[in-house]
Design an enzyme around this catalytic site. Structure first.
Site, PDB file in Angstrom:
ATOM      1  N   LYS A 182       5.618   2.407  18.545  1.00  0.00           N
ATOM      2  CA  LYS A 182       5.679   3.948  18.375  1.00  0.00           C
ATOM      3  C   LYS A 182       5.925   4.732  19.436  1.00  0.00           C
ATOM      4  CE  LYS A 182       2.517   3.392  14.517  1.00  0.00           C
ATOM      5  NZ  LYS A 182       0.858   3.304  14.044  1.00  0.00           N
ATOM      6  N   GLY A 240      -2.464   4.611   6.119  1.00  0.00           N
ATOM      7  CA  GLY A 240      -2.877   4.247   4.815  1.00  0.00           C
ATOM      8  C   GLY A 240      -1.902   4.859   3.770  1.00  0.00           C
ATOM      9  N   VAL A 297       5.964   6.865  12.819  1.00  0.00           N
ATOM     10  CA  VAL A 297       5.117   7.182  13.937  1.00  0.00           C
ATOM     11  C   VAL A 297       4.056   7.901  13.637  1.00  0.00           C
ATOM     12  CG1 VAL A 297       4.968   8.028  16.481  1.00  0.00           C
ATOM     13  CG2 VAL A 297       7.081   6.776  15.719  1.00  0.00           C
ATOM     14  N   THR A 340       0.780  -1.065  -0.105  1.00  0.00           N
ATOM     15  CA  THR A 340       0.019  -0.001  -0.009  1.00  0.00           C
ATOM     16  C   THR A 340       0.751   1.381   0.152  1.00  0.00           C
ATOM     17  OG1 THR A 340      -1.456  -1.459   1.550  1.00  0.00           O
ATOM     18  CG2 THR A 340      -1.832   1.061   1.313  1.00  0.00           C
TER      19      THR A 340
HETATM   20  N1  HSE Z   1      -1.597  -0.329  11.246  1.00  0.00           N
HETATM   21  C1  HSE Z   1      -1.113   1.106  11.692  1.00  0.00           C
HETATM   22  C2  HSE Z   1      -2.251   1.826  12.287  1.00  0.00           C
HETATM   23  C3  HSE Z   1      -0.579   1.635  10.671  1.00  0.00           C
HETATM   24  O1  HSE Z   1      -3.377   1.628  12.184  1.00  0.00           O
HETATM   25  O2  HSE Z   1      -1.837   2.973  12.662  1.00  0.00           O
HETATM   26  C4  HSE Z   1       0.050   2.772  10.536  1.00  0.00           C
HETATM   27  O3  HSE Z   1       1.414   2.749  11.448  1.00  0.00           O
END
Ligand code: HSE
Length: 439
Positions: free
Chosen positions: A207, A304, A134, A14
């Site tokens: 993060k 995304g 992050v 993506t």
């Molecule tokens: N899976 C993570 C989220 C993607 O939903 O925030 C972005 O780091």
């Protein structure tokens, strides 16, 4: 115009595909802004034949990211594969040792090996940029690493997982089930390959570990984070929170305390009228409290393709704009060799307000017994209500307590005391309350 900056992209999922489309479609604008063109000279992805909406025929294809890191004719290795170990880790190590700049969105890799990778990058005089790791497109790394230099940070916290925030928002606003919301988050490309990383809080923890290091100048300590995910949050909790003037968010919080640094990830009740409570859907928010600046709150798209690609692109552009031999910003804000050891504050000594939801048998003395447990553990109550509904079975009642600031240890002892009273008809639910300073 200076020579082109040649990049190699490992991973065309993506984010990788979004990045490639932007780099190609905005090539002219980028060349003007950066003072030199940026070209995709090499790529490595599992499926070579997939249509990604971009012509990559000019790039050299590599079967593995490691091979690309080792031999491609590139200046920057862009890692968009993911995972703390395996091909991503090996390829990044090879690229740095070879003296290539690295741009990555890989929070798991940085949370596990960040200090070591930073040391290698600094020894080699190359950049290791990770803005996309992050809070998606929010430039929080740059804010902490560069803009807030000289500030003493007291607390950094936020909504850092778009998938969880998306699920909690749609459950609350549309009454959808947890499972339906998660499926939709996966379809929209927000969730991790293994979505338990999102809903159990691991992604937020990765993060947070990175932000803690940038905020407090300490070594990364991802394994020292207290962790609770959102899979235990029911629609009853969400409704009860709303009635009491709160909303539930999955927060990551790192805070300086007298006994050390507290790092925790858990569902959290935030006052309904705070800005962070209004952050809905896939949007992320990060708040930083520091002594010179005060309170800073950054809100923006957190997951995304385009949101993440925007941050990756910014990192690549920084490299394109930098000049050979220029002084490099330390990867983690502080040179890796100067990072202080992490001193952990125990979760038991956490101080704050608590929401406690109890499902109890409908008999005399229960309410009084609950109140006694609170008093015996020195817990002062902001409110206590009992009601017949709230999701409890018909022969049971729901008791909801909101405490004034107290310690985690006191709450655990009170809940253990309540559990030993043999009047519970379900597991107690405990949700911590976090109060923003002013925003
Ligand atoms: N899976 C993570 C989220 C993607 O939903 O925030 C972005 O780091």
């Amino acid at each position: 115009m200076a020579d082109a900056l040649k990049i190699g992209i490992a991973g065309l999922g993506t984010v990788g595909a979004s990045l490639a489309r932007i780099l190609v479609s905005r090539a002219n604008e980028l060349a003007i802004t950066c003072g030199r063109p940026i070209t995709i000279a090499a790529v490595s992805a599992r499926d070579r034949s997939r249509d990604r909406g971009v012509d990559l025929s000019g790039a050299v294809w590599f079967e593995t990211p490691e091979a690309m890191a080792e031999t491609a004719d590139i200046d920057v290795f862009v890692e968009l594969i993911g995972g703390a170990e395996g091909p991503a880790e090996r390829a990044v190590r090879i690229a740095l040792s070879r003296g290539l700049h690295v741009v990555t969105a890989n929070k798991a890799l940085l949370a596990r090996h960040g200090v070591e990778l930073a040391r290698t990058a600094e020894e080699k005089g190359v950049l290791l940029n990770f803005e996309a790791a992050v809070a998606g497109g929010i430039p929080v790394i740059k804010a902490l690493r560069e803009s807030l230099t000289g500030n003493t940070v007291s607390r950094v916290y936020g909504i850092m997982n778009g998938t969880c925030n998306y699920i909690l928002t749609r459950m609350e606003k549309e009454g959808l089930t947890f499972e339906a919301c998660l499926k939709e988050a996966q379809r929209l490309g927000y969730a991790e390959a293994d979505p338990t990383f999102d809903i159990e809080g691991n992604d937020t923890a990765h993060k947070l570990a990175i932000l803690t290091t940038l905020a407090f100048g300490t070594e990364i300590a991802a394994d020292e984070i207290y962790l609770e995910g959102i899979s235990n949050i029911s629609i009853e909790d969400i409704h009860a929170a709303a009635e009491l003037g709160y909303r539930i968010k999955l927060l990551g919080v790192a805070q300086r305390t007298e006994s050390g640094i507290e790092q925790r990830v858990h569902p959290t009740m935030v006052p309904h009228d705070s800005v962070i409570a209004q952050v809905d859907g896939v949007t992320n928010a990060v708040a930083i409290e520091s002594d010179i600046l005060g309170e800073l709150l950054m809100v923006g798209p957190g997951a995304g393709g385009n949101a993440t690609a925007s941050a990756v692109l910014g990192d690549i552009a920084d490299i394109a704009k930098s000049r050979p031999g220029a002084q490099r910003v330390p990867v983690l804000g502080t040179p890796a060799e100067n990072l202080a050891p992490y001193r952990k504050a125990q979760m038991q000594s956490h101080e704050g307000g608590y929401f406690i939801r109890l499902t109890v048998l409908d008999r005399a003395g229960v309410f009084a017994s609950v109140a006694t447990q609170m008093a015996q553990n020195g817990i002062s109550l902001e409110s206590i209500v009992q009601r017949a509904n709230g999701g409890a079975p018909t022969d049971a009642k729901t008791i909801i307590l909101v405490t004034h600031a107290t310690s985690e240890d006191s709450v655990r002892r009170a809940v253990a005391g309540i559990k030993s009273g043999s009047y519970l008809a379900g597991e107690p639910q405990v949700i911590r309350i976090e109060r923003p300073k002013a925003l």
